[in-house]
Motif scaffolding. Structure first.
Motif, PDB file in Angstrom:
ATOM      1  N   ALA A 194       2.512   1.820  -3.547  1.00 36.49           N
ATOM      2  CA  ALA A 194       1.596   2.202  -4.378  1.00 36.49           C
ATOM      3  C   ALA A 194       1.217   3.457  -4.406  1.00 36.49           C
ATOM      4  CB  ALA A 194       0.288   1.555  -4.247  1.00 36.49           C
ATOM      5  N   ALA A 195       1.144   4.180  -2.873  1.00 38.21           N
ATOM      6  CA  ALA A 195       0.841   5.311  -2.614  1.00 38.21           C
ATOM      7  C   ALA A 195       2.145   6.323  -3.047  1.00 38.21           C
ATOM      8  CB  ALA A 195       0.664   5.836  -1.233  1.00 38.21           C
TER       9      ALA A 195
ATOM     10  N   ILE B  65      -6.485  -4.554   0.022  1.00 41.96           N
ATOM     11  CA  ILE B  65      -5.734  -3.417  -0.332  1.00 41.96           C
ATOM     12  C   ILE B  65      -5.885  -2.682  -1.987  1.00 41.96           C
ATOM     13  CG2 ILE B  65      -3.817  -3.960   1.196  1.00 41.96           C
ATOM     14  CD1 ILE B  65      -2.308  -5.032  -0.962  1.00 41.96           C
TER      15      ILE B  65
ATOM     16  N   ARG C 138       0.946  -1.145   0.063  1.00 40.32           N
ATOM     17  CA  ARG C 138      -0.050   0.065   0.012  1.00 40.32           C
ATOM     18  C   ARG C 138       0.867   1.131   0.227  1.00 40.32           C
ATOM     19  NH1 ARG C 138      -2.621  -1.051   4.264  1.00 40.32           N
ATOM     20  NH2 ARG C 138      -4.534  -2.148   3.520  1.00 40.32           N
ATOM     21  N   ARG C 139       1.962   1.163   0.677  1.00 40.47           N
ATOM     22  CA  ARG C 139       2.900   2.528   0.761  1.00 40.47           C
ATOM     23  C   ARG C 139       3.631   2.606  -0.514  1.00 40.47           C
ATOM     24  NH1 ARG C 139       4.901   0.882   5.061  1.00 40.47           N
ATOM     25  NH2 ARG C 139       6.693  -0.409   4.292  1.00 40.47           N
TER      26      ARG C 139
ATOM     27  N   THR D 172      -8.247  -0.851  -3.128  1.00 44.86           N
ATOM     28  CA  THR D 172      -8.723   0.482  -3.082  1.00 44.86           C
ATOM     29  C   THR D 172      -7.639   1.420  -3.688  1.00 44.86           C
ATOM     30  OG1 THR D 172      -7.956   0.800  -0.906  1.00 44.86           O
ATOM     31  CG2 THR D 172     -10.183   0.257  -1.367  1.00 44.86           C
ATOM     32  N   GLN D 173      -6.099   0.746  -3.659  1.00 44.11           N
ATOM     33  CA  GLN D 173      -5.121   1.811  -4.370  1.00 44.11           C
ATOM     34  C   GLN D 173      -5.090   1.385  -5.782  1.00 44.11           C
ATOM     35  OE1 GLN D 173      -2.872   3.643  -3.331  1.00 44.11           O
ATOM     36  NE2 GLN D 173      -3.072   3.623  -1.160  1.00 44.11           N
TER      37      GLN D 173
END
Length: 253
Positions: free
Chosen positions: A128-129, A173, A125-126, A175-176
């Motif tokens: 992807a952000a 996860i 997630r990190r 939603t990313q």
């Protein structure tokens, strides 16, 4: 005395014992690394030391780095492991951490990643952000190919169960927008994991599970070399794959 290693340990505020624990070796082994200048650790231990100290291998052991320089067609091969389970978890973690543009996990289940990498979902997630594209290729849990491979493996924790674990974790996860997943059967006997210009490849053997597969760590050094050929293979699978999110929406997990 390997003064460079000693200074790096002092800078990282790590004792001999602490470094030994990080690398999974005896404290006496670390002492020999420091006191015997010609003593060069095994490749997997050098990786662990570099990660623990935040230093490059060429700085700590320049002679080993020079010996590792290859000029032939095999120069893209960084390391070889008889078993995937022998490939250090620290190497996987380091490659995931350093990747900035893309992470591609083309294992048939990818189950072991959630098991062996602490906070794996949070790390993805990190990434992807931060703008890194994250892709997963997995087998379809209810396909004939999966059932055939389950019979071949003959283990209690079936392939379909391991795939469903990955799907459940990805659901948390998804939603990313930079995190994508597709079904594919074209990699049932060959797993490819890409981290920008590094890659881990595991060709699966008959009647063996993934952690028993021979494993290569590759690093891209040329056009149309080993790295590019495996990368092209994965891109073709991705292009022809079926989006997982649609499958999830129709209750196919």
């Amino acid at each position: 005395m390997n003064e460079t290693l000693r200074r790096a340990m002092a800078s990282a505020r790590l004792t001999d014992r602490q470094l030994a624990e990080r690398c999974g070796v005896d404290i006496k082994t670390v002492s020999r690394w420091i006191t015997q200048p010609g003593r060069v650790p095994r490749a997997r231990h050098r990786w662990a030391v570099c990660e623990a100290l935040g230093e490059d291998e060429a700085v700590l052991w320049p002679t080993a780095a020079k010996k590792a320089i290859k000029l032939g067609p095999d120069r893209e091969i960084v390391s070889v492991y008889p078993y995937r389970s022998g490939c250090p978890a620290s190497l996987w973690r380091s490659l995931i951490t350093k990747a900035a543009e893309q992470l591609t996990f083309a294992g048939y289940t990818n189950y072991f990643l959630w098991l062996e990498q602490a906070h794996f979902g949070a790390a993805l997630r990190r990434k992807a952000a931060q703008g890194c594209r994250v892709r997963f290729l997995v087998g379809e849990p209810d396909s004939d190919l999966t059932r055939s491979r389950e019979q071949d493996e003959g283990v209690p924790l079936t392939l379909s169960t391991r795939i469903r674990v990955t799907l459940a974790e990805l659901e948390k996860i998804k939603t990313q927008p930079a995190i994508e997943a597709r079904y594919s059967g074209g990699h049932a006997h060959l797993s490819v994991f890409r981290f920008d210009d590094d890659m881990i490849v595991t060709p699966l053997l008959t009647h063996r599970v993934g952690h028993d597969a021979p494993t290569l760590h590759l690093r891209r050094c040329q056009g149309d070399g080993l790295f590019d050929r495996f990368a092209s293979h994965v891109e073709e699978l991705w292009k022809n794959g079926t989006p997982v999110w649609e499958g999830l929406a129709h209750g196919q997990t």
